[in-house]
Structure formats: C-alpha cells, structure tokens
Design an enzyme around this catalytic site. Structure first.
Site, PDB file in Angstrom:
ATOM      1  N   TYR A  96       0.748  -1.344  -0.061  1.00  0.00           N
ATOM      2  CA  TYR A  96       0.121   0.119  -0.206  1.00  0.00           C
ATOM      3  C   TYR A  96       0.965   1.220  -0.068  1.00  0.00           C
ATOM      4  O   TYR A  96       2.130   1.393   0.367  1.00  0.00           O
ATOM      5  CB  TYR A  96      -0.732   0.060   1.184  1.00  0.00           C
ATOM      6  CG  TYR A  96      -0.506   0.369   2.499  1.00  0.00           C
ATOM      7  CD1 TYR A  96       0.419  -0.381   3.115  1.00  0.00           C
ATOM      8  CD2 TYR A  96      -0.634   1.478   3.041  1.00  0.00           C
ATOM      9  CE1 TYR A  96       0.833  -0.172   4.404  1.00  0.00           C
ATOM     10  CE2 TYR A  96      -0.050   1.966   4.118  1.00  0.00           C
ATOM     11  CZ  TYR A  96       0.830   0.973   5.181  1.00  0.00           C
ATOM     12  OH  TYR A  96       1.231   1.506   6.307  1.00  0.00           O
TER      13      TYR A  96
ATOM     14  N   LYS B  20       6.350  -1.972   1.959  1.00  0.00           N
ATOM     15  CA  LYS B  20       5.109  -1.253   2.716  1.00  0.00           C
ATOM     16  C   LYS B  20       3.878  -2.399   2.470  1.00  0.00           C
ATOM     17  O   LYS B  20       3.105  -2.115   1.693  1.00  0.00           O
ATOM     18  CB  LYS B  20       4.870  -0.167   1.946  1.00  0.00           C
ATOM     19  CG  LYS B  20       4.052   0.709   2.984  1.00  0.00           C
ATOM     20  CD  LYS B  20       4.342   2.305   2.690  1.00  0.00           C
ATOM     21  CE  LYS B  20       3.097   3.154   3.345  1.00  0.00           C
ATOM     22  NZ  LYS B  20       3.073   3.278   4.680  1.00  0.00           N
TER      23      LYS B  20
ATOM     24  N   GLU C 110      11.913   2.337  14.529  1.00  0.00           N
ATOM     25  CA  GLU C 110      11.005   3.559  13.782  1.00  0.00           C
ATOM     26  C   GLU C 110       9.781   3.564  14.774  1.00  0.00           C
ATOM     27  O   GLU C 110       9.428   2.902  15.712  1.00  0.00           O
ATOM     28  CB  GLU C 110      10.749   3.288  12.216  1.00  0.00           C
ATOM     29  CG  GLU C 110      10.039   1.927  11.925  1.00  0.00           C
ATOM     30  CD  GLU C 110       9.677   1.744  10.580  1.00  0.00           C
ATOM     31  OE1 GLU C 110       9.756   2.631   9.785  1.00  0.00           O
ATOM     32  OE2 GLU C 110       9.544   0.562  10.093  1.00  0.00           O
TER      33      GLU C 110
ATOM     34  N   LEU D 207      10.889   1.257   7.052  1.00  0.00           N
ATOM     35  CA  LEU D 207      10.234   1.636   6.148  1.00  0.00           C
ATOM     36  C   LEU D 207      11.012   2.671   5.302  1.00  0.00           C
ATOM     37  O   LEU D 207      11.466   3.687   6.031  1.00  0.00           O
ATOM     38  CB  LEU D 207       8.928   1.931   6.060  1.00  0.00           C
ATOM     39  CG  LEU D 207       8.133   2.180   4.799  1.00  0.00           C
ATOM     40  CD1 LEU D 207       7.836   1.004   4.286  1.00  0.00           C
ATOM     41  CD2 LEU D 207       6.880   3.099   5.073  1.00  0.00           C
TER      42      LEU D 207
HETATM   43  N1  PDD Z   1       3.006   5.094   7.337  1.00  0.00           N
HETATM   44  N2  PDD Z   1       7.379   3.907   8.909  1.00  0.00           N
HETATM   45  C1  PDD Z   1       6.402   2.994   9.122  1.00  0.00           C
HETATM   46  C2  PDD Z   1       6.399   1.768   9.510  1.00  0.00           C
HETATM   47  C3  PDD Z   1       5.145   3.592   8.281  1.00  0.00           C
HETATM   48  O1  PDD Z   1       3.956   2.994   8.274  1.00  0.00           O
HETATM   49  C4  PDD Z   1       5.351   5.059   7.609  1.00  0.00           C
HETATM   50  C5  PDD Z   1       4.111   5.365   6.819  1.00  0.00           C
HETATM   51  C6  PDD Z   1       6.369   5.586   7.611  1.00  0.00           C
HETATM   52  C7  PDD Z   1       6.714   6.781   7.022  1.00  0.00           C
HETATM   53  O2  PDD Z   1       6.833   6.735   5.390  1.00  0.00           O
HETATM   54  P1  PDD Z   1       6.184   7.973   4.712  1.00  0.00           P
HETATM   55  O3  PDD Z   1       6.947   9.216   4.933  1.00  0.00           O
HETATM   56  O4  PDD Z   1       6.613   7.372   3.307  1.00  0.00           O
HETATM   57  O5  PDD Z   1       4.678   8.300   4.783  1.00  0.00           O
HETATM   58  C8  PDD Z   1       7.490   4.997   8.167  1.00  0.00           C
HETATM   59  C9  PDD Z   1       1.578   5.477   6.619  1.00  0.00           C
HETATM   60  C10 PDD Z   1       1.602   7.039   6.701  1.00  0.00           C
HETATM   61  C11 PDD Z   1       0.591   4.855   7.040  1.00  0.00           C
HETATM   62  O6  PDD Z   1       0.492   3.600   7.232  1.00  0.00           O
HETATM   63  O7  PDD Z   1      -0.600   5.383   7.211  1.00  0.00           O
END
Ligand code: PDD
Length: 286
Positions: free
Chosen positions: A33, A150, A182, A206
């Site tokens: 996703y 992801k 994280e 991620l």
């Molecule tokens: N989550 N680490 C994890 C485990 C995440 O699920 C996310 C993002 C990030 C940040 O990635 P980005 O900057 O590309 O959004 C880091 C999204 C926002 C979610 O699951 O809703």
C-alpha cells in the site's frame, strides 16, 4: 457526502464497493500500500510514493494491474470526484483473488492483482498534536524482517498503537536489540547539539518518502545529519525528538516513556523542518 472510491477498474460510491473473499489481501495480507498526502487538492511527492510502490511490488513479485500514469490519473479523478482539498489517498494493490485459499502464489498471468483507492479528508496543516507535540512509549519491535516493503501486515503496528493509547501516549517507538527502529507508522528522529539523528536505511525500517525529503531539506539548510541507530535512553536525553510520515509531515515528540524531552515543548529543528517542507513540497505537487 458519500465518498467515491476506486475498486478494480470502477469508480463507485463507497457503500457499493466490494472485493472478493478470496482476495489475498483479505486472506493473507498479501498486499502492498501507499498513503499520499493531498494539500490544496494536489498530491505531495506522488513520484516518491509511486517509486516505492513499484519497489514493494517488485520485492514481492507482484504485478501492478495499472501503469503508474494510470495510477496518477486515478488519484486525480478521486481528488476531483470527492472535492478533496486536504487529506490523503490510500492505495492498496493485492495479489488478487485466486480460485481458493492457497499459501502458494497464483500465476500472475492467470490471476490479476486487485486494486483499491480511497480518499480521506483530514486537517494536516494544523492541530493540537503539532502545537503541543505527542507522547510516545517504547515497545519491542517484533514485526517481520522486511519492513522496507510497505505491506498491509499492520496488526502489530496497530496493536502497538493501542498499547500506547492505553498508557496515555499517542504512538509507540519500536525497539530492536536495544535500538529504536522507527515509530509504529512513521520514521523516528532525535536532535542533539544541533545534529539530527535517525536510523540508517536497511530492511529494518520503511524507507519513508517524507524522511527522504526532510533529510534533503536538512542538508540544504546546512543542518548536520547522522544516519545511525539510537537508544531510548539517548532519545530521552536529546534536545528534541520528532517523527515523519506522509500524513504527519514532521511531528514533534515531547515525551518518551514518561521522560520529558528537552523543555517538553516542540523543538526548533522539527518546527523549522516542517516549515521548509510545507513551503517546498507544494511547489512540486501534482
Ligand atoms: N505510514 N514507517 C512506517 C512503519 C510507516 O508505516 C510509515 C508510513 C513511515 C513513513 O513513511 P512515509 O513518509 O513514506 O509516509 C515509516 C503511513 C502514513 C500509514 O501507514 O498510514
């Protein structure tokens, strides 16, 4: 207003959208996703999200049912049809629905991937959590070893967030072998003596799209960045802490496991990075 969503080639009212019970996204979290934020009706960093999506698909030998150009067009259609000004778009691609439940992957030539997108309206540019910062608690990171992909396997991050909520915090920072990996849905940072510290990229975390932009802006603003692991103890003694994600941008963290960070208020580095991000990103929004 009933949302218009996109499911496997059709734009439908959300109440009429359906997926098969044999869809592997539903049965096995066999799906990837992306979440892309929308500001002023435009997509922030679509290219970054599309590139990571393709990487996630490739790592799992999945084939996208649409091209990246078509994907951009679907995003634009959904923004227009839902009159979305601020919020985001959730996109999920699954390995599709095989004839039955099976651990073995179906032949991608025979079973086409599934695809679902929907918009969500949300105020991203202001709010209490930005003004005051958030509290986080630490939790053991027991997710699988390919966190760079992801996937929709989000039970543990969701569990971690609930544990945090029970403890009066807004999020959990995950810890493996003594070091922070994280946040449950964001990348984690601390700032000490003006140096921004965040874990280096690997399969442990991620590869945040917001992280990449924030680190680029930090370097351009002559801020010092160290990409290395840090412990909860080091974070508790830092001058400030923050987290980044597509929907949170740069979110200040003011307490970790009950210990106040710095003076307990959002710090200047995360605030400045947020300002730069909000100034620069709309310029390349699509
Ligand atoms: N989550 N680490 C994890 C485990 C995440 O699920 C996310 C993002 C990030 C940040 O990635 P980005 O900057 O590309 O959004 C880091 C999204 C926002 C979610 O699951 O809703």
């Amino acid at each position: 207003m009933t949302r218009t969503v996109y499911v496997n080639g059709d734009y439908l009212p959300e109440t009429e959208a359906k997926v098969s019970i044999f869809d592997r996204g539903f049965l096995m979290a066999d799906a990837v996703y992306e979440v892309t934020s929308v500001l002023g009706g435009k997509l922030i960093d679509f290219q970054g999200h599309a590139a990571r999506l393709q990487r996630s698909l490739g790592e799992l030998e999945m084939i996208s049912p649409v091209t990246m150009d078509e994907l951009l067009e679907i995003h634009h259609q959904l923004i227009a049809r839902n009159d979305l000004d601020e919020g985001g778009i959730y996109l999920q691609i699954t390995r599709g629905a095989g004839p039955d439940r099976d651990f073995v992957w179906p032949d991608p030539e025979e079973v086409k991937g599934g695809i679902v997108l929907f918009t969500f309206a949300k105020k991203l540019t202001a709010g209490k959590s930005l003004d005051e910062g958030i509290k986080v608690v630490s939790m053991e990171d027991i997710r699988w070893g390919r966190r760079d992909i992801k996937t929709t396997q989000l039970l543990y991050p969701s569990f971690a967030k609930m544990q945090a909520k029970k403890k009066g915090a807004a999020d959990a920072w995950l810890v493996e072998d003594g070091f922070v990996t994280e946040g449950s849905s964001n990348n984690a940072y601390i700032v000490k003596d003006g140096v921004i510290i965040t874990r280096q990229l690997s399969t442990d975390i991620l590869h945040g799209i917001t992280r990449a932009s924030i680190l680029k802006f930090a370097a351009e603003a002559q801020m010092k960045v160290e990409e290395r692991p840090f412990t909860i103890e080091e974070a508790q003694q830092a001058d400030e802490a923050f987290a980044t994600s597509a929907t949170g941008f740069s979110q200040p963290v003011v307490e970790i496991d009950g210990v106040r960070i710095g003076d307990g208020k959002p710090g200047p580095v995360s605030r400045r990075l947020r300002e730069i991000y909000m100034e620069e990103m709309p310029k390349t929004a699509l």
